[in-house]
Scaffold this active site. Structure first.
Site, PDB file in Angstrom:
ATOM      1  N   GLY A 197       0.831  -1.051   0.002  1.00  0.00           N
ATOM      2  CA  GLY A 197       0.010   0.120   0.092  1.00  0.00           C
ATOM      3  C   GLY A 197       0.975   1.234  -0.106  1.00  0.00           C
ATOM      4  O   GLY A 197       0.610   2.250   0.603  1.00  0.00           O
ATOM      5  N   ASP A 220       0.585  -1.554  -4.746  1.00  0.00           N
ATOM      6  CA  ASP A 220      -0.736  -0.844  -4.402  1.00  0.00           C
ATOM      7  C   ASP A 220      -1.549  -1.244  -5.398  1.00  0.00           C
ATOM      8  O   ASP A 220      -1.579  -2.258  -6.435  1.00  0.00           O
ATOM      9  CB  ASP A 220      -0.366   0.719  -4.519  1.00  0.00           C
ATOM     10  N   ASP A 240      -3.496  -6.672  -5.117  1.00  0.00           N
ATOM     11  CA  ASP A 240      -4.290  -6.453  -3.924  1.00  0.00           C
ATOM     12  C   ASP A 240      -3.622  -7.256  -2.642  1.00  0.00           C
ATOM     13  O   ASP A 240      -3.525  -8.346  -2.608  1.00  0.00           O
ATOM     14  CB  ASP A 240      -5.769  -7.111  -4.163  1.00  0.00           C
ATOM     15  N   MET A 241      -3.311  -6.451  -1.623  1.00  0.00           N
ATOM     16  CA  MET A 241      -2.629  -7.002  -0.401  1.00  0.00           C
ATOM     17  C   MET A 241      -3.548  -7.974   0.509  1.00  0.00           C
ATOM     18  O   MET A 241      -2.830  -8.863   0.867  1.00  0.00           O
ATOM     19  CB  MET A 241      -2.279  -5.898   0.572  1.00  0.00           C
ATOM     20  N   LYS A 254       3.037   1.513   6.042  1.00  0.00           N
ATOM     21  CA  LYS A 254       2.840   2.740   6.622  1.00  0.00           C
ATOM     22  C   LYS A 254       1.520   3.296   6.607  1.00  0.00           C
ATOM     23  O   LYS A 254       1.168   3.284   5.203  1.00  0.00           O
ATOM     24  CB  LYS A 254       3.839   3.719   6.456  1.00  0.00           C
ATOM     25  N   HIS A 258      -4.365   1.004  10.302  1.00  0.00           N
ATOM     26  CA  HIS A 258      -5.257   1.844  11.190  1.00  0.00           C
ATOM     27  C   HIS A 258      -6.712   2.149  10.187  1.00  0.00           C
ATOM     28  O   HIS A 258      -7.617   2.530  10.702  1.00  0.00           O
ATOM     29  CB  HIS A 258      -4.703   3.071  11.546  1.00  0.00           C
TER      30      HIS A 258
END
Ligand SMILES: C[S@@+](CC[C@H](N)C(=O)[O-])C[C@H]1O[C@@H](n2cnc3c(N)ncnc32)[C@H](O)[C@@H]1O
Ligand SMILES: O=c1cc(-c2ccc(O)cc2)oc2c(O)c(O)ccc12
Length: 320
Positions: A197, A220, A240-241, A254, A258
């Site tokens: 990402g 990403d 796609d992670m 990073k 969240h």
């Protein structure tokens, strides 16, 4: 409580009113700052090269003549908020100078934060803050959906003018500059890193520059990396992670976890774990440490190290 209840009642009432006003008008600070950045005030004062009087500033600003008197009021608030300071010369004449915060808002600054500020305060990007109570009462999982009928990543994909990726990059330049200085130890032992990402103008660029022995890959979403110019020091992969993460000695993430629920964090980290070798082979929603620990353990990691070296943020190393 009534004003007529005596002196102390009146004082408390007025204090309570001031407290409500403070928070009702809090938005004025953000909007005054946005206005100053849009008018180019930090750059104009910087380019002037010394303290700049109000009349010199108004001469240089692209402001309609009938509105010049209001510049003083704008600047008074921004001085009060410590974005600019007033300094006197030997003759007692006052002029504006930059402060450390407004230096971060210079267009020419390599570590400039203006793109982040302008993205955050863009009317559409700001709109979720106006519908939080509607979101509480509705069915949408994300407040961005209540505001725009789309999730954040879909909105960003369909509206590149929102400049989300550029805004993220402006944070990364500051954070990564500190990170490579303060946390070199985290990068010395790895030969390759995948920035999951990682966005566009990216963290991997600073890592690749600071540690030439590290092979950097950025993963990403396909539309995010599609138009990134090819570079020799980094490889951009669209994907796609949640599906697959390119193999590397270490994963760097990073401002990713969240944004996701606990279940999705576990899925992302489990995919990260699949992509890195075990420690012996050399692999290198805001939560409290206990909550993070649970997620790391649920994803199958056995050890972690948290270094609170980035102000309000930390560098976290996870070991399989
Ligand atoms: C908040 S930004 C952080 C960007 C960068 N890591 C930084 O700190 O500046 C989140 C990034 O995750 C990317 N992203 C969202 N969903 C993704 C997915 N399923 N697979 C890969 N990347 C994703 C977004 O495109 C965006 O670049
Ligand atoms: O700095 C941000 C800002 C956002 C953001 C701003 C406005 C919106 O309407 C939605 C999102 O999102 C961020 C984010 O998801 C992140 O991981 C880091 C920073 C920011």
């Amino acid at each position: 409580m009534e004003v007529t209840n005596g002196g102390e009642g009146a004082h408390e009432l007025l204090q309570a009113q001031a407290h409500v006003f403070t928070h009702t008008f809090n938005f004025v600070s953000s909007m005054a700052l946005k206005c100053a950045v849009e008018l180019g005030v930090p750059d104009i004062i910087h380019n002037h090269g010394r303290r700049m009087t109000l009349s010199k500033l108004t001469d240089a600003l692209p402001v309609t003549p009938s509105k010049i008197a209001h510049v003083k009021r704008l600047m008074r608030l921004l001085v009060h908020l410590s974005f600019f300071a007033l300094q006197k010369n030997e003759d007692g004449e006052e002029g504006y100078v930059l402060t450390p915060s407004s230096r971060l808002l210079l267009n020419e600054s390599r570590t400039g934060l203006s793109p982040l500020l302008l993205m955050q305060l863009d009317p559409v990007m700001f709109s979720p803050w106006n519908v939080i109570s509607k979101w509480f009462q509705g069915k949408e999982a994300l407040v961005m959906e209540t505001a725009t009928d789309m999730g954040l990543w879909e909105y960003v994909a369909k509206n590149p003018e929102a400049m989300f990726n550029g805004a993220m990059a402006s944070d990364s330049r500051i954070i990564l500059e500190v990170l490579v200085k303060e946390c070199g130890w985290a990068f010395q032992r790895v030969g390759s890193i995948v920035d999951v990402g990682g966005g566009t103008v990216d963290s991997a660029m600073t890592i690749a520059k600071a540690f030439s022995h590290i092979e950097c890959t950025v993963l990403d979403l396909p539309h995010v990396v599609r138009d990134v110019p090819k570079t020799t020091d980094r490889d951009f992969v669209g994907g796609d992670m949640f599906q697959s993460i390119p193999i590397a000695d270490a994963v760097f993430i990073k401002w990713i976890l969240h944004d996701w629920s606990d279940e999705n964090c576990v899925k992302i980290l489990a995919k990260c774990k699949e992509s890195i070798p075990s420690k012996e082979e050399g692999g290198g929603k805001e939560r409290d440490e206990q909550e993070w620990r649970k997620i790391f353990m649920d994803a199958g990691f056995n050890q972690y190290k948290m270094a609170p070296v980035l102000g309000s943020r930390s560098v976290i190393e996870l070991y399989p």
